[in-house]
Scaffold this motif. Structure first.
Motif, PDB file in Angstrom:
ATOM      1  N   ILE A  75       0.811  -1.212   0.000  1.00  0.00           N
ATOM      2  CA  ILE A  75       0.000   0.000   0.000  1.00  0.00           C
ATOM      3  C   ILE A  75       0.854   1.276   0.000  1.00  0.00           C
ATOM      4  N   ASP A  76       2.111   1.149  -0.408  1.00  0.00           N
ATOM      5  CA  ASP A  76       2.933   2.365  -0.486  1.00  0.00           C
ATOM      6  C   ASP A  76       3.917   2.372  -1.656  1.00  0.00           C
ATOM      7  N   ARG A  77       3.737   1.501  -2.604  1.00  0.00           N
ATOM      8  CA  ARG A  77       4.671   1.394  -3.718  1.00  0.00           C
ATOM      9  C   ARG A  77       4.614   2.601  -4.650  1.00  0.00           C
ATOM     10  N   TRP A  78       3.412   3.013  -5.032  1.00  0.00           N
ATOM     11  CA  TRP A  78       3.274   4.101  -5.992  1.00  0.00           C
ATOM     12  C   TRP A  78       3.059   5.430  -5.290  1.00  0.00           C
ATOM     13  N   ARG A  79       3.434   6.481  -5.937  1.00  0.00           N
ATOM     14  CA  ARG A  79       3.368   7.814  -5.344  1.00  0.00           C
ATOM     15  C   ARG A  79       1.959   8.198  -4.895  1.00  0.00           C
ATOM     16  N   TRP A  80       0.953   7.852  -5.698  1.00  0.00           N
ATOM     17  CA  TRP A  80      -0.417   8.209  -5.330  1.00  0.00           C
ATOM     18  C   TRP A  80      -0.831   7.560  -4.018  1.00  0.00           C
ATOM     19  N   VAL A  86      -4.761   9.593   0.771  1.00  0.00           N
ATOM     20  CA  VAL A  86      -4.768   8.140   0.604  1.00  0.00           C
ATOM     21  C   VAL A  86      -4.196   7.472   1.850  1.00  0.00           C
ATOM     22  N   ARG A  87      -3.137   8.031   2.418  1.00  0.00           N
ATOM     23  CA  ARG A  87      -2.560   7.457   3.646  1.00  0.00           C
ATOM     24  C   ARG A  87      -3.586   7.468   4.777  1.00  0.00           C
ATOM     25  N   GLN A  88      -4.330   8.557   4.862  1.00  0.00           N
ATOM     26  CA  GLN A  88      -5.365   8.664   5.893  1.00  0.00           C
ATOM     27  C   GLN A  88      -6.444   7.602   5.683  1.00  0.00           C
ATOM     28  N   ALA A  89      -6.870   7.411   4.430  1.00  0.00           N
ATOM     29  CA  ALA A  89      -7.895   6.403   4.127  1.00  0.00           C
ATOM     30  C   ALA A  89      -7.371   4.996   4.430  1.00  0.00           C
ATOM     31  N   LEU A  90      -6.128   4.731   4.096  1.00  0.00           N
ATOM     32  CA  LEU A  90      -5.557   3.412   4.351  1.00  0.00           C
ATOM     33  C   LEU A  90      -5.368   3.158   5.846  1.00  0.00           C
ATOM     34  N   ALA A  91      -4.979   4.189   6.580  1.00  0.00           N
ATOM     35  CA  ALA A  91      -4.849   4.043   8.037  1.00  0.00           C
ATOM     36  C   ALA A  91      -6.221   3.775   8.654  1.00  0.00           C
ATOM     37  N   TRP A  92      -7.229   4.508   8.184  1.00  0.00           N
ATOM     38  CA  TRP A  92      -8.595   4.284   8.661  1.00  0.00           C
ATOM     39  C   TRP A  92      -9.023   2.841   8.380  1.00  0.00           C
ATOM     40  N   ASN A 119     -10.084  -3.262   0.879  1.00  0.00           N
ATOM     41  CA  ASN A 119      -9.585  -4.443   0.168  1.00  0.00           C
ATOM     42  C   ASN A 119      -8.083  -4.382  -0.063  1.00  0.00           C
ATOM     43  N   LEU A 120      -7.554  -3.203  -0.340  1.00  0.00           N
ATOM     44  CA  LEU A 120      -6.094  -3.069  -0.479  1.00  0.00           C
ATOM     45  C   LEU A 120      -5.401  -3.376   0.843  1.00  0.00           C
ATOM     46  N   VAL A 121      -5.913  -2.813   1.923  1.00  0.00           N
ATOM     47  CA  VAL A 121      -5.302  -3.038   3.237  1.00  0.00           C
ATOM     48  C   VAL A 121      -5.481  -4.488   3.684  1.00  0.00           C
ATOM     49  N   ALA A 122      -6.614  -5.085   3.368  1.00  0.00           N
ATOM     50  CA  ALA A 122      -6.817  -6.500   3.710  1.00  0.00           C
ATOM     51  C   ALA A 122      -5.742  -7.359   3.053  1.00  0.00           C
ATOM     52  N   GLY A 123      -5.431  -7.063   1.819  1.00  0.00           N
ATOM     53  CA  GLY A 123      -4.364  -7.805   1.139  1.00  0.00           C
ATOM     54  C   GLY A 123      -3.001  -7.515   1.725  1.00  0.00           C
ATOM     55  N   ALA A 124      -2.711  -6.236   1.965  1.00  0.00           N
ATOM     56  CA  ALA A 124      -1.402  -5.856   2.508  1.00  0.00           C
ATOM     57  C   ALA A 124      -1.195  -6.407   3.910  1.00  0.00           C
ATOM     58  N   SER A 125      -2.276  -6.512   4.682  1.00  0.00           N
ATOM     59  CA  SER A 125      -2.136  -7.035   6.041  1.00  0.00           C
ATOM     60  C   SER A 125      -2.219  -8.555   6.080  1.00  0.00           C
ATOM     61  N   ARG A 126      -2.391  -9.133   4.908  1.00  0.00           N
ATOM     62  CA  ARG A 126      -2.357 -10.580   4.737  1.00  0.00           C
ATOM     63  C   ARG A 126      -3.426 -11.327   5.534  1.00  0.00           C
ATOM     64  N   ILE A 127      -4.638 -10.782   5.506  1.00  0.00           N
ATOM     65  CA  ILE A 127      -5.755 -11.530   6.082  1.00  0.00           C
ATOM     66  C   ILE A 127      -5.801 -12.873   5.364  1.00  0.00           C
TER      67      ILE A 127
END
Length: 189
Positions: A75-80, A86-92, A119-127
């Motif tokens: 969830i941090d590879r690309w600049r966007w 986006v960081r705030q949304a992902l942290a939420w 869904n992005l965070v679910a994947g990154a956190s390896r649920i």
């Protein structure tokens, strides 16, 4: 126009819109499911159950694709992904997933930007993938049943044929979506 919505390609086009909506929230996936739900009742084709099944499978596939992106890319590879908003949304999303994955996945299915972040965070956190896929399939099917049923109920209640049913169903779906967005914004504040 109605011939296109009752024809053999209607479900395929709806499914593509729903799948695309997982990545680009401006694609009208919800509207497509609601409209075909209205057409199913007012015209008899496609069958309402097919609208729900195809919509649910397409939604689950889109969510699973976002999960895979989060799992493989992070969830941090690309600049966007590193912009403050986006960081705030992902942290939420991460905080919500920690509190209860099932509740969050079901709720996020109805909130476009939240759905993408969750869904992005679910994947990154390896649920655990089987657990995630089971929850997402249930949530997507529930969402599709709700959207299609909304259109179907409006079509059953309103006289005036499929065009009126589709237009009113879309209006009701947009109003409900705006209300949900408003409530989620207030809850985040």
């Amino acid at each position: 126009m109605i011939d296109l919505l009752t024809g053999p390609w209607a479900l395929a086009v709806m499914s593509v819109l729903v799948l695309g909506d997982a990545f680009f929230v401006v694609i009208p996936g919800e509207i497509a499911v609601t409209a075909l739900g209205a057409i199913a009742v007012s015209e008899g084709a496609p069958p309402l159950w097919a609208v729900i099944v195809c919509g649910g499978l397409a939604a689950a596939a889109g969510d699973a694709a976002c999960y895979l992106i989060g799992r493989t890319v992070g969830i941090d590879r690309w600049r966007w992904m590193r912009t403050p908003r986006v960081r705030q949304a992902l942290a939420w999303a991460g905080g919500r997933l920690d509190a209860g994955a099932a509740t969050v996945l079901f709720t996020a299915r109805f909130v476009p930007f939240a759905r993408l972040a969750i869904n992005l965070v679910a994947g990154a956190s390896r649920i655990h993938p089987p657990r995630y896929l089971a929850l997402v399939l249930l949530a997507a099917t529930g969402w599709a049943a709700y959207q299609a049923s909304l259109g179907a109920v409006v079509a059953a209640i309103l006289p005036g044929g499929p065009v009126v049913a589709v237009l009113v169903s879309i209006g009701v779906a947009l109003a409900l979506g705006a209300a949900i967005d408003l409530l989620t914004r207030r809850s985040r504040s």
